[in-house]
Design a protein around this motif. Sequence first.
Motif, PDB file in Angstrom:
ATOM      1  N   ALA A  13      -8.116 -26.766  32.087  1.00 56.49           N
ATOM      2  CA  ALA A  13      -8.690 -26.541  33.413  1.00 56.49           C
ATOM      3  C   ALA A  13      -8.895 -25.052  33.671  1.00 56.49           C
ATOM      4  O   ALA A  13      -9.921 -24.636  34.200  1.00 56.49           O
ATOM      5  N   THR A  14      -7.935 -24.236  33.269  1.00 56.59           N
ATOM      6  CA  THR A  14      -8.040 -22.797  33.448  1.00 56.59           C
ATOM      7  C   THR A  14      -9.146 -22.216  32.576  1.00 56.59           C
ATOM      8  O   THR A  14      -9.970 -21.433  33.033  1.00 56.59           O
ATOM      9  N   CYS A  16     -11.730 -23.666  31.445  1.00 53.89           N
ATOM     10  CA  CYS A  16     -13.043 -24.190  31.811  1.00 53.89           C
ATOM     11  C   CYS A  16     -13.568 -23.578  33.104  1.00 53.89           C
ATOM     12  O   CYS A  16     -14.582 -24.016  33.614  1.00 53.89           O
ATOM     13  N   ASN A  18     -11.759 -22.959  36.217  1.00 53.61           N
ATOM     14  CA  ASN A  18     -11.255 -23.501  37.474  1.00 53.61           C
ATOM     15  C   ASN A  18     -11.196 -22.364  38.479  1.00 53.61           C
ATOM     16  O   ASN A  18     -10.166 -21.794  38.748  1.00 53.61           O
ATOM     17  N   THR A  19     -12.383 -22.007  38.993  1.00 54.99           N
ATOM     18  CA  THR A  19     -12.518 -20.843  39.842  1.00 54.99           C
ATOM     19  C   THR A  19     -12.900 -21.233  41.245  1.00 54.99           C
ATOM     20  O   THR A  19     -13.200 -22.376  41.534  1.00 54.99           O
ATOM     21  N   HIS A  42     -20.375 -25.632  35.788  1.00 55.57           N
ATOM     22  CA  HIS A  42     -19.420 -24.861  34.991  1.00 55.57           C
ATOM     23  C   HIS A  42     -19.001 -23.622  35.756  1.00 55.57           C
ATOM     24  O   HIS A  42     -19.678 -23.191  36.695  1.00 55.57           O
ATOM     25  N   GLY A  43     -17.895 -23.056  35.344  1.00 55.80           N
ATOM     26  CA  GLY A  43     -17.425 -21.803  35.911  1.00 55.80           C
ATOM     27  C   GLY A  43     -17.805 -20.659  34.999  1.00 55.80           C
ATOM     28  O   GLY A  43     -18.541 -20.823  34.022  1.00 55.80           O
ATOM     29  N   ARG A  46     -15.748 -20.558  29.992  1.00 56.84           N
ATOM     30  CA  ARG A  46     -15.935 -21.910  29.485  1.00 56.84           C
ATOM     31  C   ARG A  46     -15.291 -22.051  28.118  1.00 56.84           C
ATOM     32  O   ARG A  46     -15.351 -21.167  27.286  1.00 56.84           O
ATOM     33  N   CYS A  50     -16.435 -27.441  27.172  1.00 54.37           N
ATOM     34  CA  CYS A  50     -17.403 -27.206  28.246  1.00 54.37           C
ATOM     35  C   CYS A  50     -18.778 -26.866  27.675  1.00 54.37           C
ATOM     36  O   CYS A  50     -19.794 -27.406  28.123  1.00 54.37           O
ATOM     37  N   TRP A  97     -14.363 -27.199  38.603  1.00 57.48           N
ATOM     38  CA  TRP A  97     -14.415 -26.757  37.207  1.00 57.48           C
ATOM     39  C   TRP A  97     -15.530 -27.520  36.519  1.00 57.48           C
ATOM     40  O   TRP A  97     -16.284 -28.238  37.171  1.00 57.48           O
ATOM     41  N   SER A  98     -15.669 -27.385  35.224  1.00 59.03           N
ATOM     42  CA  SER A  98     -16.768 -28.016  34.497  1.00 59.03           C
ATOM     43  C   SER A  98     -16.827 -29.510  34.780  1.00 59.03           C
ATOM     44  O   SER A  98     -15.818 -30.205  34.692  1.00 59.03           O
TER      45      SER A  98
END
Length: 143
Positions: A13-14, A16, A18-19, A42-43, A46, A50, A97-98
């Motif tokens: 998650a981080t 990918c 997760n912003t 996407h953030g 990636r 992703c 996130w993605s």
Amino acid sequence: MKAVLYVCIVLIATACGNTKKSKTTDSPHQERKDRVEVLYFHGKQRCLTCNAIEKLSKEVVDSLFAKELKEGRVIYKTIDISEKENEVLADKYEVTWSSLFINKWKENKETPVNMTEFAFTHATGSPATFKERVKKKIEEQLK
């Protein structure tokens, strides 16, 4: 074992992206005709998975639905949720996130299908399965 799985999920998650969500005024829903929208969110950061989700879903759309793309019956959008202008769209789909959505628009009513869990399960480990399922979902939504 559960702790290891939890750590892996958190790391993915981080990685990918997760912003923080961002805001948009440019919605992919500007067209008003019946259509299928393939939305890949996407953030900024990636991971391998992703990137595979984006690459494979775009390949399916470009190679198998070229005619529908040209006609506007299928739309593919890549949306960076780390950009401020995409916040409204990220909020609408509750994306942090993605994520991959394949949405049907019929008579200005949207039927969203969240394919994210499936995408993360298959994009890197079984890309042929991923592509086949995305193809089938788009075909179903076109009906």
